[in-house]
Design a protein around this motif. Structure first.
Motif, mmCIF file in Angstrom:
data_model
loop_
_atom_site.group_PDB
_atom_site.id
_atom_site.type_symbol
_atom_site.label_atom_id
_atom_site.label_comp_id
_atom_site.label_asym_id
_atom_site.label_seq_id
_atom_site.Cartn_x
_atom_site.Cartn_y
_atom_site.Cartn_z
ATOM 1 N N UNK A 123 29.716 -7.869 -3.657
ATOM 2 C CA UNK A 123 29.381 -9.283 -3.573
ATOM 3 C C UNK A 123 28.824 -9.648 -3.955
ATOM 4 N N UNK A 124 27.988 -11.537 -3.652
ATOM 5 C CA UNK A 124 26.785 -12.126 -3.630
ATOM 6 C C UNK A 124 26.031 -11.387 -2.183
ATOM 7 N N UNK A 125 26.462 -11.302 -1.212
ATOM 8 C CA UNK A 125 25.853 -11.123 0.253
ATOM 9 C C UNK A 125 25.403 -9.458 0.616
ATOM 10 N N UNK A 126 25.525 -8.796 -0.433
ATOM 11 C CA UNK A 126 24.436 -7.533 -0.281
ATOM 12 C C UNK A 126 25.721 -6.401 0.107
ATOM 13 N N UNK A 127 26.707 -6.242 0.079
ATOM 14 C CA UNK A 127 27.902 -5.686 0.717
ATOM 15 C C UNK A 127 28.885 -4.769 -0.517
#
Length: 451
Positions: free
Chosen positions: A216-220
């Motif tokens: 994802x765009x949150x580093x996950x």
């Protein structure tokens, strides 16, 4: 939030994307060529627009026309599926400039991973093992022969750009390499606009095993375990399984961690796949990264319970992943058999009129189809007309269901590879898990020709 998606693709993958969108109450727009006007996916979408003549450069690769339709239809996003424009960095960038969400990674990452040479360099930087070979493009056949002395035959000659086995050839001598270099370079130039070639050591008795990723765009970043994709003809997959019956739990963990590490180092987002070659001792080496959804994604969905297309949409919406690595477990065993309109021995395409088409039905049987009865298969596109996916509580149960399902899969009017799939499913080598990349050449074809 994405409310309306244009699917810049055709066939079974277009239908597959439309189904998930409908379930999520996201409106869909199909685009189609004149050859596909009666295809099932066209009527499934909320809206459908004609692209143009059958040839791909006038239809499914016509970026200006696709963007024009996207604007006319007022879509929020474009899903490229696989093939066609799915790994075209310029197309992803065009979407961004037009303020349309491209459901996939950034154009920069697509370009980087689209070059096998750049991808190889990136993997080495991330600490992912790569097959011994050249670190850059080889200038000409003469240089290739000199380099071959250090690598050692057999060698896999590869085009840096593209995929689908185009520009790829195994060579076993200086003479073969000299002949193959120029012809494959020209072919790659014609198909992909890039004739750069590089070389890798050909691993004998290797397996083609890949790791499915979501980021994802949150580093996950998580992996959804592996798929065994070794049974291939002409460097294209025919039967895939999840999980692999060959690798150990420790190797599974190592491969998954390596794939996640690679994705994080790239800043990757969306669904993607890291493909590995695995030798007889379970040593694994980076092969390539596919920055899109894979043909064989359904078997991963079957063993994890996740809808990968839905996750792509969530990620494109900016939502964080709602599942962690610790949440994931392998549930059963799934097998996918690709149904091709082709001769089961020569593998030549078999276009023509399908007089009757019926798929097997039942519990744990999933069909992804591109055709129907009274449908004309044209010579303009890939000959895959469907995918048969089965799931069992274990591999033996899945194989038994695959054999049963294939026996009731009916396609009349054209040749298909169903006899090939049936033969493989019933073979001792397949049952024993002896499925290296040489399976078709060394096991299937000799058995067929001996009958």
């Amino acid at each position: 939030m994405i409310k309306k998606v244009l699917i810049a693709n055709r066939g079974e993958i277009a239908a597959r994307i439309i189904r998930t969108c409908k379930r999520l109450e996201v409106k869909t727009v199909a685009v189609y060529s004149e050859a596909d006007q009666n295809a099932p996916f066209v009527s499934m979408a909320d809206e459908s627009y004609l692209l143009g003549p059958p040839r791909v450069n006038e239809s499914y690769l016509n970026v200006d026309k696709i963007m024009s339709i996207a604007k006319e239809a007022g879509v929020d996003a474009i899903h490229p599926g696989y093939g066609f424009l799915s790994e075209n960095g310029d197309f992803a960038e065009r979407c961004q400039k037009e303020d349309i969400t491209f459901i996939g990674p950034s154009s920069e990452i697509i370009r980087k991973m689209g070059s096998k040479i750049a991808a190889r360099d990136a993997m080495q930087e991330a600490g992912v093992p790569v097959v011994p070979g050249t670190d850059g493009a080889v200038s000409d056949a003469q240089e290739a022969v000199e380099i071959a002395k250090d690598i050692g035959y057999p060698i896999m000659l590869k085009a840096s750009a593209g995929g689908g086995g185009i520009g790829m050839q195994v060579v076993r001598s200086d003479e073969e390499l000299t002949k193959a270099f120029e012809s494959n370079s020209k072919r790659a130039q014609n198909f992909f606009g890039d004739g750069a070639m590089f070389m890798e050591k050909k691993l004998e008795n290797a397996r083609h095993i890949e790791i499915q990723l979501l980021a994802d765009h949150h580093g996950n970043v998580i992996h959804l375990f592996e798929r065994e994709c070794s049974i291939q003809r002409r460097n294209q997959k025919v039967i895939e399984e999840a999980p692999s019956s060959f690798i150990s739990e420790s190797t599974r963990k190592e491969m998954g961690e390596a794939a996640v590490r690679a994705a994080k180092s790239l800043g990757y987002t969306s669904a993607g796949t890291i493909e590995f070659l695995v030798d007889e001792k379970e040593n694994f080496y980076f092969l390539e990264m596919n920055t899109r959804i894979q043909v064989e994604h359904p078997i991963t969905e079957e063993i994890t319970g996740l809808d990968i297309v839905e996750k792509q949409l969530d990620i494109a919406n900016g939502s964080p992943l709602t599942v962690s690595q610790d949440d994931l477990r392998i549930d059963g065993h799934a097998i996918e058999a690709r149904i091709y309109a082709e001769d089961p021995v020569t593998f030549f395409p078999s276009p023509g009129h399908i007089a009757s088409f019926n798929t097997p039905e039942g519990e744990n049987i999933r069909n992804e189809v591109a055709v129907k009865s009274e449908y004309d298969v044209t010579p303009y596109y890939d000959p895959m007309i469907g995918k048969l996916v089965v799931k069992g509580s274990n591999r033996n149960e899945a194989i038994a269901l695959l054999k049963e399902a294939l026996s009731s899969y009916i396609v009349e009017g054209i040749k298909t590879n169903i006899p090939m799939l049936t033969h493989i499913a019933a073979s001792d080598a397949f049952k024993e898990g002896n499925t290296t990349t040489a399976f078709v050449e060394e096991i299937y074809l000799p058995e067929i020709k001996s009958k």
